[in-house]
Motif scaffolding. Structure first.
Motif, PDB file in Angstrom:
ATOM      1  N   ASP A  50     -29.291  23.240 -23.570  1.00 45.71           N
ATOM      2  CA  ASP A  50     -28.375  21.731 -23.829  1.00 45.71           C
ATOM      3  C   ASP A  50     -29.377  20.944 -23.177  1.00 45.71           C
ATOM      4  OD1 ASP A  50     -26.658  23.156 -25.033  1.00 45.71           O
ATOM      5  OD2 ASP A  50     -25.066  23.054 -23.375  1.00 45.71           O
ATOM      6  N   ARG A  51     -29.835  21.333 -22.168  1.00 45.74           N
ATOM      7  CA  ARG A  51     -30.722  20.396 -20.997  1.00 45.74           C
ATOM      8  C   ARG A  51     -32.014  19.945 -21.545  1.00 45.74           C
ATOM      9  NH1 ARG A  51     -31.643  22.330 -15.866  1.00 45.74           N
ATOM     10  NH2 ARG A  51     -32.619  20.371 -15.761  1.00 45.74           N
ATOM     11  N   LEU A  52     -32.641  20.722 -22.562  1.00 42.38           N
ATOM     12  CA  LEU A  52     -33.987  20.484 -23.060  1.00 42.38           C
ATOM     13  C   LEU A  52     -34.010  19.148 -23.591  1.00 42.38           C
ATOM     14  CD1 LEU A  52     -34.578  24.032 -24.831  1.00 42.38           C
ATOM     15  CD2 LEU A  52     -35.744  23.170 -22.746  1.00 42.38           C
ATOM     16  N   PRO A  53     -35.080  18.508 -23.413  1.00 39.60           N
ATOM     17  CA  PRO A  53     -35.202  17.141 -23.979  1.00 39.60           C
ATOM     18  C   PRO A  53     -35.799  17.245 -25.391  1.00 39.60           C
ATOM     19  CG  PRO A  53     -37.052  17.641 -22.474  1.00 39.60           C
ATOM     20  CD  PRO A  53     -36.270  18.835 -22.406  1.00 39.60           C
ATOM     21  N   LYS A  54     -35.544  16.108 -26.304  1.00 43.99           N
ATOM     22  CA  LYS A  54     -36.163  16.502 -27.598  1.00 43.99           C
ATOM     23  C   LYS A  54     -37.541  16.091 -27.504  1.00 43.99           C
ATOM     24  CE  LYS A  54     -35.142  11.667 -28.437  1.00 43.99           C
ATOM     25  NZ  LYS A  54     -34.765  10.273 -29.541  1.00 43.99           N
ATOM     26  N   ASN A  55     -38.263  16.696 -28.681  1.00 41.10           N
ATOM     27  CA  ASN A  55     -39.598  16.228 -28.655  1.00 41.10           C
ATOM     28  C   ASN A  55     -40.249  17.119 -27.763  1.00 41.10           C
ATOM     29  OD1 ASN A  55     -39.413  14.366 -30.577  1.00 41.10           O
ATOM     30  ND2 ASN A  55     -39.724  12.784 -29.077  1.00 41.10           N
ATOM     31  N   LEU A  56     -39.504  18.314 -27.041  1.00 37.28           N
ATOM     32  CA  LEU A  56     -40.313  19.333 -26.109  1.00 37.28           C
ATOM     33  C   LEU A  56     -41.416  20.030 -26.798  1.00 37.28           C
ATOM     34  CD1 LEU A  56     -40.081  20.124 -23.211  1.00 37.28           C
ATOM     35  CD2 LEU A  56     -38.611  22.108 -24.107  1.00 37.28           C
ATOM     36  N   HIS A 186     -48.236  -7.836 -33.162  1.00 38.40           N
ATOM     37  CA  HIS A 186     -48.085  -7.582 -31.628  1.00 38.40           C
ATOM     38  C   HIS A 186     -46.684  -6.833 -31.088  1.00 38.40           C
ATOM     39  CE1 HIS A 186     -51.511  -9.511 -31.031  1.00 38.40           C
ATOM     40  NE2 HIS A 186     -51.319 -10.821 -30.829  1.00 38.40           N
ATOM     41  N   ILE A 187     -45.802  -7.256 -31.567  1.00 34.15           N
ATOM     42  CA  ILE A 187     -44.376  -6.869 -31.462  1.00 34.15           C
ATOM     43  C   ILE A 187     -44.324  -5.454 -31.937  1.00 34.15           C
ATOM     44  CG2 ILE A 187     -42.062  -6.819 -31.999  1.00 34.15           C
ATOM     45  CD1 ILE A 187     -42.347  -9.032 -30.280  1.00 34.15           C
ATOM     46  N   SER A 188     -44.831  -5.158 -33.127  1.00 36.37           N
ATOM     47  CA  SER A 188     -44.684  -3.679 -33.647  1.00 36.37           C
ATOM     48  C   SER A 188     -45.586  -2.656 -32.837  1.00 36.37           C
ATOM     49  CB  SER A 188     -44.906  -3.681 -35.136  1.00 36.37           C
ATOM     50  OG  SER A 188     -45.909  -4.097 -35.576  1.00 36.37           O
ATOM     51  N   ASP A 189     -46.792  -3.527 -32.470  1.00 33.28           N
ATOM     52  CA  ASP A 189     -47.885  -2.632 -31.631  1.00 33.28           C
ATOM     53  C   ASP A 189     -47.074  -1.994 -30.365  1.00 33.28           C
ATOM     54  OD1 ASP A 189     -49.756  -2.725 -33.642  1.00 33.28           O
ATOM     55  OD2 ASP A 189     -50.854  -4.284 -32.702  1.00 33.28           O
ATOM     56  N   ALA A 190     -46.585  -3.220 -29.570  1.00 36.65           N
ATOM     57  CA  ALA A 190     -45.798  -3.220 -28.265  1.00 36.65           C
ATOM     58  C   ALA A 190     -44.804  -1.796 -28.485  1.00 36.65           C
ATOM     59  CB  ALA A 190     -45.390  -4.262 -27.739  1.00 36.65           C
ATOM     60  N   GLU A 191     -44.042  -2.084 -29.612  1.00 41.76           N
ATOM     61  CA  GLU A 191     -42.965  -1.044 -29.658  1.00 41.76           C
ATOM     62  C   GLU A 191     -43.401   0.284 -29.956  1.00 41.76           C
ATOM     63  OE1 GLU A 191     -40.665  -3.102 -32.801  1.00 41.76           O
ATOM     64  OE2 GLU A 191     -39.160  -4.136 -31.111  1.00 41.76           O
ATOM     65  N   GLU A 192     -44.396   0.618 -30.639  1.00 45.89           N
ATOM     66  CA  GLU A 192     -45.094   1.863 -30.992  1.00 45.89           C
ATOM     67  C   GLU A 192     -45.580   2.297 -29.432  1.00 45.89           C
ATOM     68  OE1 GLU A 192     -48.815   3.481 -33.281  1.00 45.89           O
ATOM     69  OE2 GLU A 192     -47.496   1.916 -34.232  1.00 45.89           O
ATOM     70  N   MET A 193     -46.224   1.523 -28.569  1.00 43.93           N
ATOM     71  CA  MET A 193     -46.670   1.971 -27.330  1.00 43.93           C
ATOM     72  C   MET A 193     -45.500   2.408 -26.508  1.00 43.93           C
ATOM     73  SD  MET A 193     -49.755  -0.602 -26.752  1.00 43.93           S
ATOM     74  CE  MET A 193     -50.675  -1.002 -28.099  1.00 43.93           C
ATOM     75  N   GLU A 194     -44.433   1.271 -26.636  1.00 44.93           N
ATOM     76  CA  GLU A 194     -43.259   1.617 -25.751  1.00 44.93           C
ATOM     77  C   GLU A 194     -42.633   3.022 -26.009  1.00 44.93           C
ATOM     78  OE1 GLU A 194     -40.575  -1.430 -26.385  1.00 44.93           O
ATOM     79  OE2 GLU A 194     -40.652  -1.937 -24.210  1.00 44.93           O
ATOM     80  N   ALA A 195     -42.575   3.317 -27.150  1.00 47.70           N
ATOM     81  CA  ALA A 195     -42.018   4.616 -28.007  1.00 47.70           C
ATOM     82  C   ALA A 195     -42.818   5.865 -27.290  1.00 47.70           C
ATOM     83  CB  ALA A 195     -41.806   4.787 -29.298  1.00 47.70           C
ATOM     84  N   ASN A 196     -44.222   5.633 -27.447  1.00 49.33           N
ATOM     85  CA  ASN A 196     -45.069   6.887 -26.569  1.00 49.33           C
ATOM     86  C   ASN A 196     -44.620   6.807 -25.224  1.00 49.33           C
ATOM     87  OD1 ASN A 196     -46.314   7.405 -29.106  1.00 49.33           O
ATOM     88  ND2 ASN A 196     -48.107   6.044 -28.511  1.00 49.33           N
ATOM     89  N   THR A 197     -44.725   5.854 -24.618  1.00 50.69           N
ATOM     90  CA  THR A 197     -44.399   5.973 -23.223  1.00 50.69           C
ATOM     91  C   THR A 197     -42.885   6.434 -22.820  1.00 50.69           C
ATOM     92  OG1 THR A 197     -45.653   3.782 -23.050  1.00 50.69           O
ATOM     93  CG2 THR A 197     -44.587   4.321 -20.886  1.00 50.69           C
ATOM     94  N   GLU A 198     -42.096   5.979 -23.454  1.00 50.73           N
ATOM     95  CA  GLU A 198     -40.896   6.631 -23.325  1.00 50.73           C
ATOM     96  C   GLU A 198     -40.407   8.040 -23.381  1.00 50.73           C
ATOM     97  OE1 GLU A 198     -38.026   4.087 -25.402  1.00 50.73           O
ATOM     98  OE2 GLU A 198     -38.333   2.279 -24.019  1.00 50.73           O
ATOM     99  N   ASN A 199     -41.282   8.421 -24.632  1.00 51.24           N
ATOM    100  CA  ASN A 199     -41.332   9.829 -24.769  1.00 51.24           C
ATOM    101  C   ASN A 199     -41.889  10.535 -23.677  1.00 51.24           C
ATOM    102  OD1 ASN A 199     -40.647  12.038 -26.266  1.00 51.24           O
ATOM    103  ND2 ASN A 199     -42.931  12.051 -26.806  1.00 51.24           N
TER     104      ASN A 199
END
Ligand SMILES: [Zn+2]
Ligand SMILES: [Zn+2]
Ligand SMILES: [Zn+2]
Ligand SMILES: [Zn+2]
Length: 271
Positions: A50-56, A186-199
């Motif tokens: 249950d504690r395993l993060p997704k995309n592990l 720019h926004i969609s590029d930033a959002e893609e990088m943001e998703a990588n960073t958050e992951n």
């Protein structure tokens, strides 16, 4: 999907037992009983499912030699490798170490601190960039609206011919669209990088909390080039961002005849 205990399933005739834990060192899913045995017999770290993060992605085994664990690290190449790879590809390298040695004090290492700093940089820079770009999207809308009104009032004063007014408005519409799609990109590029960073941030946090320096070391080592790419892209996006403006220029001698020109200008954001 319910995972079954790897250990119990290995015994023929035994019914499938639901796994409750995953060993981060082996990747095996095990039931509560087998987890207890596994931990007693090894220094491995396991975590409740249950504690395993997704995309592990545990990145335990060598991609070339599927049975071999990535237990070594070539310092020269700055990459993880298995025993076979070490002998084949790194035999001439000056420093190849077992990761048990290198992973000691991983949490105090430069790699760990660099990783944390890069994550923080990306997250802050991307938030800032998005604020600037969204603000620019609004100002482009205002620029465009204002120019449309100016052209319209020129028409009332009969300084702009009807046909030319249509052309100007078409031109304005096209330029506005171009600006907006540049900014949206720019926004969609930033959002893609943001998703990588958050992951990566979520996984970094997870590995940091599991308590195993070795598991953390493997994670940092195998994802740091990924993070460094995102870091470079983030910096480029942040530093190269140019604010867009649309202008309507009326030239003195043109006023009575046709009107003016519409131009787009770019300016580096003052920082
Ligand atoms: Zn079991
Ligand atoms: Zn294990
Ligand atoms: Zn290998
Ligand atoms: Zn090497």
């Amino acid at each position: 999907v319910t995972k079954h205990c790897y250990s119990c399933s290995a015994h023929e005739g035994q019914k499938a037992i639901t796994a409750m834990y995953r060993c981060l060192e082996c990747g095996y899913y095990v039931c509560t009983k087998c987890n207890g045995i596994h931990r007693a017999l090894s220094d491995h770290t396991s975590v409740e499912i249950d504690r395993l993060p997704k995309n592990l992605n545990l990145l335990i085994f060598c991609s070339k030699h599927k049975q071999q664990k990535l237990d070594y690290c070539c310092v020269d190449h700055d990459e993880l490798c298995c025993l076979e790879c070490k002998q084949v590809y790194h035999s001439k390298c000056v420093k190849t170490e077992h990761i048990d040695v290198l992973a000691k004090d991983c949490k105090d290492s430069k790699s760990f601190i660099d990783y944390r700093n890069q994550l923080d940089f990306c997250s802050n820079a991307l938030t800032n960039t998005k604020v600037l770009v969204k603000d620019n999207i609004e100002s482009i809308g205002r620029d465009s609206e204002q120019i449309k009104n100016t052209i319209g009032s020129s028409r009332d004063n009969k300084t702009v011919e009807a046909e030319y007014e249509l052309q100007l408005k078409e031109h304005l519409k096209r330029m506005t669209q171009e600006c907006l799609s540049t900014l949206q990109k720019h926004i969609s590029d930033a959002e893609e990088m943001e998703a990588n960073t958050e992951n990566l941030d979520r996984l970094f946090d997870f590995y940091g909390k599991t308590g195993s320096q070795k598991v953390l070391f493997r994670f940092i080592q195998s994802t740091k080039s990924d993070l460094s790419d995102t870091y470079k892209q983030t910096r480029a996006l942040n530093e190269n961002f140019q604010r867009l403006y649309i202008h309507y220029r009326v030239q003195e001698d043109e006023i009575s005849a046709v009107g003016g020109r519409i131009e787009v200008s770019k300016k580096k954001y003052p920082r």
